[in-house]
Scaffold this motif. Structure first.
Motif: not given
Length: 191
Positions: A143-149
């Motif tokens: 759930g680190c959100e590094l894949c979103l940007p």
């Protein structure tokens, strides 16, 4: 006879090289800092970089060298408290907003298979191939959100993980009972 001599020479060479490697492993052993290992064990191992360091190990090294203990959003206030207890420091409020545990979800209908999310994921929780649909391995996603940007079509969103029997966690501080104290209390009770 020549074969036996060749086997004996090979065996002798193997013994000599094995002894040399064994000696070298003992002589040149690199001792890790046990404090860094204890700090790293407390960190959540998301390798997300939200603390400003490239992973949990470099952040653990920085903490051991005096850096602040409140920079890890995935660890939350519980992680800050555990680090403060370990290091004997004051537990400060978390430097970033604490978010509930999340899981990345890929909308498979809009995914174009660009592989940018795969490259961004620090724990390899995304599988797929170029120009093919990708998906998340839920057990590995931190759930680190590094894949979103990096996603050009914004087909990835984060979903909060609800509390169930698999994700429930005891929210009260866990008190460590030390064997010496328990033994001393039993002796007092017996007397």
């Amino acid at each position: 006879m020549d074969i036996l001599l060749a086997i004996a020479i090979m065996a002798l060479g193997a013994v000599v090289l094995g002894a040399a490697l064994g000696f070298a492993s003992i002589k040149f052993k690199v001792e890790g800092d046990p404090l860094i290992e204890k700090i790293e064990a407390i960190l959540p191992q998301t390798q997300c970089g939200q603390c400003g360091y490239p992973g949990c190990k470099p952040y653990a090294e920085a903490i051991a060298n005096g850096d602040e203990i409140n920079k890890c959003p995935p660890g939350g206030t519980e992680g800050v408290q555990r680090l403060a207890d370990l290091l004997g420091r004051e537990a400060k409020p978390l430097d970033a907003e604490e978010k509930p545990k999340q899981l990345a979800i890929i909308d498979e209908n809009t995914c174009i298979g660009c592989t940018l999310c795969i490259q961004a994921c620090p724990v390899d929780a995304i599988v797929g191939a170029a120009k093919q649909m990708h998906t998340i391995i839920a057990q590995q996603c931190t759930g680190c959100e590094l894949c979103l940007p990096p996603c050009p079509v914004e087909c990835i969103h984060m979903e909060v993980i609800g509390e169930n029997i698999d994700t429930w966690k005891w929210k009260f501080p866990i008190v460590e009972i030390k064997p010496e104290i328990a033994k001393a209390e039993r002796i007092k009770e017996a007397a």
